[in-house]
Scaffold this motif. Structure first.
Motif, PDB file in Angstrom:
ATOM      1  N   TRP A 160     -23.314   5.338 -22.085  1.00 60.15           N
ATOM      2  CA  TRP A 160     -24.346   5.430 -23.106  1.00 60.15           C
ATOM      3  C   TRP A 160     -24.697   4.041 -23.637  1.00 60.15           C
ATOM      4  O   TRP A 160     -23.805   3.223 -23.904  1.00 60.15           O
ATOM      5  CB  TRP A 160     -23.846   6.289 -24.272  1.00 60.15           C
ATOM      6  N   PHE A 161     -25.995   3.830 -23.784  1.00 59.49           N
ATOM      7  CA  PHE A 161     -26.520   2.690 -24.514  1.00 59.49           C
ATOM      8  C   PHE A 161     -27.352   3.245 -25.665  1.00 59.49           C
ATOM      9  O   PHE A 161     -27.696   4.424 -25.682  1.00 59.49           O
ATOM     10  CB  PHE A 161     -27.405   1.815 -23.615  1.00 59.49           C
ATOM     11  N   ARG A 162     -27.679   2.397 -26.621  1.00 57.58           N
ATOM     12  CA  ARG A 162     -28.550   2.812 -27.715  1.00 57.58           C
ATOM     13  C   ARG A 162     -29.495   1.689 -28.093  1.00 57.58           C
ATOM     14  O   ARG A 162     -29.220   0.516 -27.833  1.00 57.58           O
ATOM     15  CB  ARG A 162     -27.726   3.247 -28.927  1.00 57.58           C
ATOM     16  N   GLN A 163     -30.602   2.094 -28.689  1.00 57.50           N
ATOM     17  CA  GLN A 163     -31.593   1.111 -29.132  1.00 57.50           C
ATOM     18  C   GLN A 163     -32.140   1.530 -30.481  1.00 57.50           C
ATOM     19  O   GLN A 163     -32.757   2.593 -30.605  1.00 57.50           O
ATOM     20  CB  GLN A 163     -32.724   0.967 -28.121  1.00 57.50           C
ATOM     21  N   ALA A 164     -31.912   0.679 -31.465  1.00 58.69           N
ATOM     22  CA  ALA A 164     -32.465   0.887 -32.801  1.00 58.69           C
ATOM     23  C   ALA A 164     -33.828   0.216 -32.877  1.00 58.69           C
ATOM     24  O   ALA A 164     -34.138  -0.674 -32.069  1.00 58.69           O
ATOM     25  CB  ALA A 164     -31.518   0.301 -33.841  1.00 58.69           C
ATOM     26  N   PRO A 165     -34.664   0.631 -33.835  1.00 55.62           N
ATOM     27  CA  PRO A 165     -35.989   0.021 -33.969  1.00 55.62           C
ATOM     28  C   PRO A 165     -35.919  -1.498 -34.086  1.00 55.62           C
ATOM     29  O   PRO A 165     -35.095  -2.025 -34.838  1.00 55.62           O
ATOM     30  CB  PRO A 165     -36.533   0.655 -35.248  1.00 55.62           C
ATOM     31  N   GLU A 166     -36.738  -2.170 -33.302  1.00 54.76           N
ATOM     32  CA  GLU A 166     -36.863  -3.623 -33.323  1.00 54.76           C
ATOM     33  C   GLU A 166     -35.585  -4.339 -32.897  1.00 54.76           C
ATOM     34  O   GLU A 166     -35.413  -5.524 -33.207  1.00 54.76           O
ATOM     35  CB  GLU A 166     -37.321  -4.103 -34.701  1.00 54.76           C
ATOM     36  N   LYS A 167     -34.720  -3.641 -32.196  1.00 59.68           N
ATOM     37  CA  LYS A 167     -33.502  -4.271 -31.677  1.00 59.68           C
ATOM     38  C   LYS A 167     -33.417  -4.049 -30.167  1.00 59.68           C
ATOM     39  O   LYS A 167     -34.046  -3.151 -29.619  1.00 59.68           O
ATOM     40  CB  LYS A 167     -32.261  -3.685 -32.359  1.00 59.68           C
ATOM     41  N   GLU A 168     -32.603  -4.872 -29.515  1.00 63.78           N
ATOM     42  CA  GLU A 168     -32.403  -4.703 -28.081  1.00 63.78           C
ATOM     43  C   GLU A 168     -31.447  -3.545 -27.826  1.00 63.78           C
ATOM     44  O   GLU A 168     -30.675  -3.148 -28.689  1.00 63.78           O
ATOM     45  CB  GLU A 168     -31.839  -6.001 -27.487  1.00 63.78           C
ATOM     46  N   ARG A 169     -31.515  -3.048 -26.604  1.00 60.25           N
ATOM     47  CA  ARG A 169     -30.576  -1.998 -26.213  1.00 60.25           C
ATOM     48  C   ARG A 169     -29.165  -2.573 -26.225  1.00 60.25           C
ATOM     49  O   ARG A 169     -28.945  -3.705 -25.781  1.00 60.25           O
ATOM     50  CB  ARG A 169     -30.920  -1.463 -24.828  1.00 60.25           C
ATOM     51  N   GLU A 170     -28.218  -1.765 -26.716  1.00 59.09           N
ATOM     52  CA  GLU A 170     -26.844  -2.243 -26.787  1.00 59.09           C
ATOM     53  C   GLU A 170     -25.887  -1.215 -26.195  1.00 59.09           C
ATOM     54  O   GLU A 170     -26.118  -0.003 -26.277  1.00 59.09           O
ATOM     55  CB  GLU A 170     -26.430  -2.564 -28.230  1.00 59.09           C
ATOM     56  N   PHE A 171     -24.829  -1.741 -25.618  1.00 62.81           N
ATOM     57  CA  PHE A 171     -23.802  -0.920 -24.995  1.00 62.81           C
ATOM     58  C   PHE A 171     -23.055  -0.116 -26.043  1.00 62.81           C
ATOM     59  O   PHE A 171     -22.735  -0.629 -27.123  1.00 62.81           O
ATOM     60  CB  PHE A 171     -22.838  -1.826 -24.233  1.00 62.81           C
ATOM     61  N   VAL A 172     -22.746   1.147 -25.709  1.00 62.25           N
ATOM     62  CA  VAL A 172     -21.946   2.000 -26.590  1.00 62.25           C
ATOM     63  C   VAL A 172     -20.607   2.334 -25.930  1.00 62.25           C
ATOM     64  O   VAL A 172     -19.546   2.024 -26.470  1.00 62.25           O
ATOM     65  CB  VAL A 172     -22.697   3.301 -26.936  1.00 62.25           C
ATOM     66  N   ALA A 173     -20.655   2.982 -24.777  1.00 62.88           N
ATOM     67  CA  ALA A 173     -19.423   3.408 -24.104  1.00 62.88           C
ATOM     68  C   ALA A 173     -19.738   3.730 -22.652  1.00 62.88           C
ATOM     69  O   ALA A 173     -20.872   4.062 -22.308  1.00 62.88           O
ATOM     70  CB  ALA A 173     -18.832   4.639 -24.788  1.00 62.88           C
ATOM     71  N   VAL A 174     -18.696   3.651 -21.803  1.00 62.86           N
ATOM     72  CA  VAL A 174     -18.853   3.969 -20.389  1.00 62.86           C
ATOM     73  C   VAL A 174     -17.561   4.583 -19.870  1.00 62.86           C
ATOM     74  O   VAL A 174     -16.476   4.324 -20.413  1.00 62.86           O
ATOM     75  CB  VAL A 174     -19.223   2.701 -19.583  1.00 62.86           C
ATOM     76  N   ILE A 175     -17.681   5.405 -18.834  1.00 65.47           N
ATOM     77  CA  ILE A 175     -16.528   6.029 -18.213  1.00 65.47           C
ATOM     78  C   ILE A 175     -16.680   5.966 -16.703  1.00 65.47           C
ATOM     79  O   ILE A 175     -17.779   6.175 -16.174  1.00 65.47           O
ATOM     80  CB  ILE A 175     -16.354   7.494 -18.701  1.00 65.47           C
ATOM     81  N   LYS A 176     -15.606   5.625 -16.018  1.00 65.28           N
ATOM     82  CA  LYS A 176     -15.604   5.679 -14.568  1.00 65.28           C
ATOM     83  C   LYS A 176     -15.489   7.143 -14.157  1.00 65.28           C
ATOM     84  O   LYS A 176     -14.568   7.847 -14.607  1.00 65.28           O
ATOM     85  CB  LYS A 176     -14.451   4.867 -14.002  1.00 65.28           C
ATOM     86  N   TRP A 177     -16.430   7.597 -13.305  1.00 69.86           N
ATOM     87  CA  TRP A 177     -16.463   9.015 -12.959  1.00 69.86           C
ATOM     88  C   TRP A 177     -15.202   9.458 -12.232  1.00 69.86           C
ATOM     89  O   TRP A 177     -14.738  10.581 -12.414  1.00 69.86           O
ATOM     90  CB  TRP A 177     -17.705   9.295 -12.126  1.00 69.86           C
ATOM     91  N   SER A 178     -14.668   8.575 -11.402  1.00 68.35           N
ATOM     92  CA  SER A 178     -13.420   8.887 -10.716  1.00 68.35           C
ATOM     93  C   SER A 178     -12.301   8.150 -11.425  1.00 68.35           C
ATOM     94  O   SER A 178     -12.303   6.925 -11.490  1.00 68.35           O
ATOM     95  CB  SER A 178     -13.492   8.450  -9.261  1.00 68.35           C
ATOM     96  N   GLY A 179     -11.374   8.872 -12.012  1.00 70.16           N
ATOM     97  CA  GLY A 179     -10.260   8.240 -12.706  1.00 70.16           C
ATOM     98  C   GLY A 179     -10.374   8.320 -14.205  1.00 70.16           C
ATOM     99  O   GLY A 179      -9.368   8.467 -14.898  1.00 70.16           O
ATOM    100  N   GLY A 180     -11.597   8.180 -14.735  1.00 69.40           N
ATOM    101  CA  GLY A 180     -11.788   8.390 -16.160  1.00 69.40           C
ATOM    102  C   GLY A 180     -11.519   7.215 -17.072  1.00 69.40           C
ATOM    103  O   GLY A 180     -11.443   7.378 -18.293  1.00 69.40           O
ATOM    104  N   THR A 181     -11.383   6.014 -16.529  1.00 66.02           N
ATOM    105  CA  THR A 181     -11.193   4.844 -17.379  1.00 66.02           C
ATOM    106  C   THR A 181     -12.406   4.682 -18.287  1.00 66.02           C
ATOM    107  O   THR A 181     -13.543   4.832 -17.844  1.00 66.02           O
ATOM    108  CB  THR A 181     -11.027   3.581 -16.531  1.00 66.02           C
ATOM    109  N   THR A 182     -12.140   4.381 -19.552  1.00 60.49           N
ATOM    110  CA  THR A 182     -13.224   4.260 -20.530  1.00 60.49           C
ATOM    111  C   THR A 182     -13.243   2.878 -21.174  1.00 60.49           C
ATOM    112  O   THR A 182     -12.210   2.199 -21.275  1.00 60.49           O
ATOM    113  CB  THR A 182     -13.071   5.309 -21.643  1.00 60.49           C
ATOM    114  N   PHE A 183     -14.437   2.500 -21.616  1.00 60.49           N
ATOM    115  CA  PHE A 183     -14.623   1.262 -22.369  1.00 60.49           C
ATOM    116  C   PHE A 183     -15.582   1.557 -23.512  1.00 60.49           C
ATOM    117  O   PHE A 183     -16.526   2.327 -23.351  1.00 60.49           O
ATOM    118  CB  PHE A 183     -15.198   0.155 -21.484  1.00 60.49           C
ATOM    119  N   TYR A 184     -15.335   0.912 -24.649  1.00 58.51           N
ATOM    120  CA  TYR A 184     -16.168   1.131 -25.837  1.00 58.51           C
ATOM    121  C   TYR A 184     -16.579  -0.207 -26.446  1.00 58.51           C
ATOM    122  O   TYR A 184     -15.836  -1.190 -26.400  1.00 58.51           O
ATOM    123  CB  TYR A 184     -15.397   1.898 -26.903  1.00 58.51           C
ATOM    124  N   ASP A 185     -17.743  -0.183 -27.081  1.00 60.60           N
ATOM    125  CA  ASP A 185     -18.100  -1.313 -27.920  1.00 60.60           C
ATOM    126  C   ASP A 185     -17.217  -1.272 -29.163  1.00 60.60           C
ATOM    127  O   ASP A 185     -16.853  -0.191 -29.644  1.00 60.60           O
ATOM    128  CB  ASP A 185     -19.567  -1.244 -28.305  1.00 60.60           C
TER     129      ASP A 185
END
Length: 124
Positions: A35-60
């Protein structure tokens, strides 16, 4: 690849929402979805990601401890559970995918596939 996000809405500060993203068009075994997100007048920013195989996660850092990313591989569905929401979480949230996954998971331009976005509004 098609990504269909849903679950956004209006919630008060401190509340919770769960976003869902249905993924289709290929097998995602070597992919990262997130997931990424974009607030008004701001650039898109990273929120979280998961590897589909294995399930490793990363968060902002801004969402660690409040948001949880998860997946249901049988349903090809990605989730983002958002708790303790703050007004600064207000944004359009986008479901993304990259195949194969990358170490540069936090960079928006690394992701070839984007869903249409779902609006999350947190009132104070």
């Amino acid at each position: 690849v098609q990504l269909q996000a849903s679950g956004g809405g209006l919630v008060q500060a401190g509340g919770s929402l769960r976003l869902s993203c249905g993924a289709s068009g290929r097998t995602f075994g070597n992919c990262a979805l997130g997931w990424f997100r974009q607030a008004p007048e701001k650039e898109r920013e990273f929120v979280a990601v998961i590897k589909w195989s294995g399930g490793t996660t990363f968060y902002d850092d801004s969402v660690k401890g409040r948001f949880t990313i998860s997946k249901n591989t049988a349903k090809n569905t990605l989730y983002l559970q958002m708790n303790s929401l703050k007004p600064e979480d207000t944004a359009v949230y986008y479901c993304v995918a990259r195949c194969p996954h990358t170490v540069a998971y936090y960079l928006a331009n690394e992701y070839a596939y984007w869903g249409q976005g779902t609006q999350v509004t947190v009132s104070s």
